[in-house]
Design an enzyme around this catalytic site. Structure first.
Site, short mmCIF file in Angstrom:
data_model
loop_
_atom_site.label_atom_id
_atom_site.label_comp_id
_atom_site.label_asym_id
_atom_site.label_seq_id
_atom_site.Cartn_x
_atom_site.Cartn_y
_atom_site.Cartn_z
N GLY A 130 -49.79 26.42 -86.36
CA GLY A 130 -48.38 26.75 -86.11
C GLY A 130 -48.21 27.24 -84.68
N THR B 49 -51.49 21.58 -90.65
CA THR B 49 -51.77 20.70 -89.50
C THR B 49 -53.26 20.44 -89.34
OG1 THR B 49 -49.89 21.72 -88.48
CG2 THR B 49 -51.40 20.62 -86.98
N GLN C 8 -41.63 20.06 -93.06
CA GLN C 8 -41.45 20.21 -91.62
C GLN C 8 -40.06 20.74 -91.27
OE1 GLN C 8 -44.17 20.34 -89.28
NE2 GLN C 8 -44.57 18.39 -90.25
N SER D 48 -41.90 21.54 -82.15
CA SER D 48 -43.26 21.73 -82.64
C SER D 48 -44.05 22.55 -81.64
CB SER D 48 -43.90 20.35 -82.78
OG SER D 48 -45.28 20.46 -83.04
N SER D 49 -45.18 23.07 -82.12
CA SER D 49 -46.13 23.71 -81.20
C SER D 49 -47.37 22.85 -81.00
CB SER D 49 -46.58 25.07 -81.76
OG SER D 49 -45.48 25.92 -81.91
O1 DON Z 1 -45.30 21.46 -85.53
C1 DON Z 1 -45.63 22.63 -85.65
O2 DON Z 1 -45.70 23.40 -84.72
C2 DON Z 1 -46.02 23.14 -87.03
N1 DON Z 1 -45.33 22.37 -88.03
C3 DON Z 1 -47.50 23.07 -87.17
C4 DON Z 1 -47.97 23.56 -88.51
C5 DON Z 1 -49.33 24.05 -88.52
O3 DON Z 1 -50.02 24.05 -87.54
C6 DON Z 1 -49.79 24.61 -89.81
N2 DON Z 1 -51.20 24.74 -89.84
N3 DON Z 1 -52.01 25.45 -89.67
#
Ligand code: DON
Length: 638
Positions: free
Chosen positions: A541, A448, A487, A519-520
């Site tokens: 995440g 992300t 995802q 999602s977060s």
């Molecule tokens: O949507 C979410 O919460 C996760 N797919 C986010 C992934 C993420 O932040 C990975 N990176 N550091």
């Protein structure tokens, strides 16, 4: 090879510290400071005063005045990249993308134009997270006080099904993590096209062209991305070995061929590790972007490229079809807007849990009067962790895609509910997570990158988007340069089994065709009296929500300049695993104090990568900050 649980990214968070460097370039009201990271805990009090201590909070609204950095001189806060200015500000995870954003603002584009151009540019220059094969969320604030939220999250393909990631014994497989079966139908291009059409001002082509040039002519990579690419190729090599060793996979040959093409794109041409200053070109991706520049979003979702995406993904055993692509729609949603101690917070609603959880953390902090306690005190951190434990129990069991599940949102967003929810918190002792479940009964029937932009007129964009794990599914669609996301791992593959972020989620987030995974991601804008106070977000995440909460609580409650708030050591708890996850640099006295209250501690190299901007409440000066010691990035303002 299993992606490590509860890591924010497959690559990147345990980076070496940048060499000592201090660069200050102040040009006619625009200052840029690049400074080395902090190596230890902040010097703030490590004592553990009682909850009744006198208010430690300085003035409720932070002013940037008063420190040496405020005068545009040597910054007091190491570990961040800071830029100040009055006409516009941009902060992203990558310098070329930041430059694209600034150029768009300077030529008269608004914050949405700049955000679209940045989002597309990061798809070229920040492949670990920013690819157009992913999805995300954008929150926009308009100068007249309106706001909106754009959901361009991936959706599960029509052929997806609840148990698609379980083996014959009912155990989760790795298919949600690697390879084409891990990919949800991508939303980025549709999302950017939608916001451009509704809120942008420059022609679409002008926003895509910088990305085409970066891909076609190549661009210089910095040390963070040199490391990222090298680490990404290693992940792909490991995955390739696994595919090769598998006997039963009928799509084996197609996946291996695609992986070889993907690695050929990502490798330095001479096969050696990438170095800062190297140039990297991606001709296939340039052609894909060129088509998008000319035909807009339909180039991705219909016609020859869509056909190719669907057929190549299918060849590799993935589920995408042309119908899935043609059916993809971004959704404009009403943002979650709430008041917190004289500020208005505007953030993302479901299917992101980010905004709901942020609201709950803030409401509980207020109920427990955490703002009365020193930031770096065991008392405050203990209570904060108790809040998080309860908030994540709700997040993991109650939030889902609003089109598929009923959520008790009214209750969750009600401050009276949060007051009740934390009424059983013991101020001296941790509550085992086993004794905490969702606060509302569950009906039968959750890599992300973030960038922030502010333009001269006061339009603000907070955008977080992702491929999920670093380099997503680790495979690009042959001939397109587009890395697929993974995802689908954000869904509940099996109730009670942790996903790659260690989140243990419930049936409300089960896989279903056309459904969006919880999602977060928490792109958030804070205003005061109708004017921007701060815009913030992060990857990480499950830790995204707590990263954003910690930065903004320090700004709002403690009046800290946002660069100071960003460098602070971060703490995270997500209900399960039942452990306080802490960043390197946590004061050992605090660690001991938490253990004495019954908390288990789990160390993590780095948490999050907050690229945020604040506006000085007194002078209106913009201060853009990139969380550079954690993961590079580049802030600019003018
Ligand atoms: O949507 C979410 O919460 C996760 N797919 C986010 C992934 C993420 O932040 C990975 N990176 N550091």
């Amino acid at each position: 090879m299993r992606r490590p649980a509860i890591v924010s990214s497959a690559v990147g968070f345990a980076r070496g510290l940048a060499p000592l460097a201090l660069l200050v370039a102040c040009l006619a009201g625009a200052c840029k400071q690049s400074v080395p990271p902090e190596t230890g805990p902040a010097p703030a009090a490590a004592s553990a005063p009682a909850a009744s201590v006198a208010p430690a909070a300085p003035p409720e609204t932070g002013s940037l005045a008063g420190g040496p950095d405020d005068a545009g001189q040597a910054p007091a806060v190491p570990g961040v990249d800071v830029a100040t200015g009055r006409r516009g500000a941009v902060t992203t995870a990558e310098p070329n993308a930041t430059a694209v954003g600034r150029a768009i603002l300077e030529k008269g584009g608004n914050a949405v134009d700049a955000a679209v151009a940045i989002g597309l540019a990061l798809g070229v220059t920040h492949p670990t997270a920013g690819g157009i094969g992913g999805g995300g969320f954008m929150v926009i604030y308009f100068p007249d006080g309106r706001s909106t939220a754009i959901d361009f999250r991936e959706v599960a393909p029509r052929k997806a099904s609840r148990d698609m990631y379980l083996d014959e014994s009912g155990n989760p497989t790795k298919d949600s993590l690697y390879g084409p079966r891990a990919a949800g139908v991508a939303g980025n291009v549709a999302g950017f096209a939608m916001v451009h059409k509704k809120y942008g001002s420059l022609p679409w082509k002008e926003l895509v062209q910088p990305a085409v040039a970066l891909a076609k002519d190549g661009h210089e990579i910095d040390s963070v991305h040199a490391e990222d690419l090298t680490a990404g190729v290693k992940l792909m090599e490991d995955y390739r070995k696994e595919v090769e060793a598998a006997n039963k996979n009928p799509a084996k040959a197609a996946i291996l061929a695609a992986l070889d093409q993907t690695m050929a794109i990502m490798r330095r041409p001479d096969g050696r590790p990438w170095r800062a200053g190297d140039r990297w070109a991606q001709p296939d991706l340039a052609a894909t972007y060129q088509a998008i520049a000319e035909r807009g979003a339909p180039a991705f979702y219909r016609g020859p490229l869509a056909k190719k995406l669907a057929s190549e993904v299918r060849k590799m055993g993935g589920l995408w079809t042309e119908a899935d692509l043609a059916a993809y729609r971004p959704i404009e949603r009403k943002p979650i807007v709430f008041d917190y101690r004289g500020h208005q917070v505007i953030t993302m609603p479901p299917p992101s849990a980010g905004g709901v959880s942020l609201r709950q953390i803030f409401a509980a902090s207020e109920a427990l009067e955490l703002y009365q306690m020193p930031w770096d005190s065991v008392d405050r951190i203990h209570l904060y962790v108790e809040v998080l434990r309860r908030v994540y129990a709700d997040r993991n069991q109650l939030i889902g895609d609003p089109a598929f599940v009923k959520m008790p949102l009214k209750t969750l967003l009600d401050s009276a509910y949060m007051k009740r929810r934390v009424s059983d918190v013991n101020r001296q002792q941790a509550t085992p997570s086993a004794k905490v479940s969702a606060g509302v009964e569950v009906e039968e029937k959750p890599e992300t990158t973030h960038f922030s932009v502010v333009d001269e007129k006061g339009m603000v964009v907070a955008n977080t988007y992702t491929l999920n794990g670093g380099f997503g599914a680790l495979v690009a669609v042959p001939g397109t340069g587009i890395l697929l996301n993974n995802q689908m791992d954000d869904f509940t593959a099996k109730v009670g089994a942790p996903n790659m972020f260690g989140l243990v989620q419930g049936p409300q987030n089960a896989i279903a065709p056309g459904k969006r995974m919880v999602s977060s991601m928490t792109p958030t804008i804070v205003t005061k009296a109708g004017k921007l106070r701060a815009v913030c977000g992060s990857p990480g995440g499950a830790t995204i929500i707590t990263t954003v909460a910690q930065v903004l609580l320090q700004v709002i409650d403690y009046g800290k300049p946002i660069d100071r708030a960003i460098v602070q050591t971060r703490i995270h708890h997500q209900w399960l695993p039942d452990a306080v996850i802490y960043e390197e640099g946590l004061d050992p006295k605090i660690a001991k104090g938490l253990e004495a209250r019954g908390h288990k501690l789990m160390s993590r190299g780095r948490i999050g990568h907050a690229n945020c901007i604040e506006s000085d409440p007194k002078t209106g000066e913009l201060r853009a900050v990139a969380d550079s010691a954690r993961r590079g990035g580049d802030a600019d303002a003018f």
